[in-house]
Scaffold this active site. Structure first.
Site, short mmCIF file in Angstrom:
data_model
loop_
_atom_site.label_atom_id
_atom_site.label_comp_id
_atom_site.label_asym_id
_atom_site.label_seq_id
_atom_site.Cartn_x
_atom_site.Cartn_y
_atom_site.Cartn_z
N SER A 143 -52.07 0.50 127.22
CA SER A 143 -50.69 0.91 127.01
C SER A 143 -49.83 -0.33 127.20
CB SER A 143 -50.30 1.97 128.07
OG SER A 143 -48.90 2.15 128.11
N TYR A 156 -50.61 5.58 136.64
CA TYR A 156 -50.91 5.28 135.24
C TYR A 156 -50.81 3.78 134.98
CZ TYR A 156 -50.45 5.49 130.12
OH TYR A 156 -50.61 5.32 128.77
#
Length: 264
Positions: A143, A156
């Site tokens: 990401s 995350y």
């Protein structure tokens, strides 16, 4: 050693979104594909039909990336595929808790799913590829938050940053076996996980993004397809961002009145 890896791929999280688009693209490029789902077996079946419609074989396994035996998935699918040339780690999860409110159980679940699982599958895939002595490709979908922090996403972000560094270490260690290891770092992509349909990639406006919209899953899959191909033979240890330029805006904010960009 020259890489002549077989057109046999495993794509985790291929029941929807980026994983589904990646499996379909690899099938178009002549790969048989091992697919995984967690709960969405219907989505995985849909992906399998798309792969088979392109003349390739598809095999489906249920997969929970948070479990300590996650690496066994590779053996199950390799047994059906007959080998392995490419692993694409897509399966993942997220959360929306600030650090002071983040339950440890949530922290552990996200770290296990987004870091432990990809480690175990990549480790086992590397062992299989080394034994076959034909080279290969390992591609980890991280990401932009591999590189950039996000409020409410501590676990995350930590997992994706860890996966990005794992990618680099594996690239160093596996180069002698003609196995390249890279990460793909998407920005905001129109998927179910981000609360959008794929068509929203072209219909939704994003004034804080230089290209002015979210990304489409096919735009991420195309980069993964490049990394899975012979064309990327000299690319390893890289983190390739596909975010419409979003990560370039760290030093800028948007004027809420709509008058344009301003420094912050």
């Amino acid at each position: 050693m020259t890489s002549h890896f077989p057109r046999l791929a495993i794509v985790t999280g291929s029941d929807s979104g980026i994983g589904q688009a990646t499996a379909q693209l690899l099938a178009r490029e002549g790969f048989d594909v091992g697919l995984t789902c967690h709960h969405d077996s219907d989505g995985a079946q849909e992906t399998a039909k798309e792969v088979e419609a392109r003349g390739q074989k598809a095999y489906i396994e249920v997969f929970d990336a948070s479990q300590p035996d996650a690496g066994a998935l590779v053996d199950r699918l390799v047994g059906q595929l007959g080998g392995l040339g490419v692993l694409v780690n897509v399966a993942g999860t997220g959360h929306s808790d600030k650090v002071v409110d983040l339950p440890f159980d949530t922290w552990r679940r996200v770290l296990a799913t987004d870091l432990d699982g990809p480690f175990l599958t990549a480790q086992r895939a590397a062992q299989v590829m080394i034994a076959a002595d034909q080279g290969g490709r390992i591609i980890n979908v991280t990401s932009v938050h591999e590189h950039l922090p996000r409020v409410g996403s501590a676990a995350y972000c930590a997992a994706k940053a860890g996966l990005g560094m794992l990618t680099k270490v594996m690239a160093l260690e596996l180069g002698e076996h003609a196995i390249t290891v890279n990460s793909v770092a998407p920005g905001e992509i129109a998927t179910e996980m981000t609360g959008m349909d794929e068509s929203d990639a072209y219909d939704e406006e994003r004034s804080g993004n230089p290209l002015g919209r979210p990304g489409h899953v096919a735009e991420v899959a195309s980069l993964i397809g490049f990394l899975a191909s012979p064309r990327s033979a000299y690319v390893t240890g890289a983190s390739l961002t596909v975010d419409g330029g979003l990560s370039l805006m760290a030093a800028h904010g948007h004027d809420q009145a709509g008058s344009g960009w301003r420094d912050v």
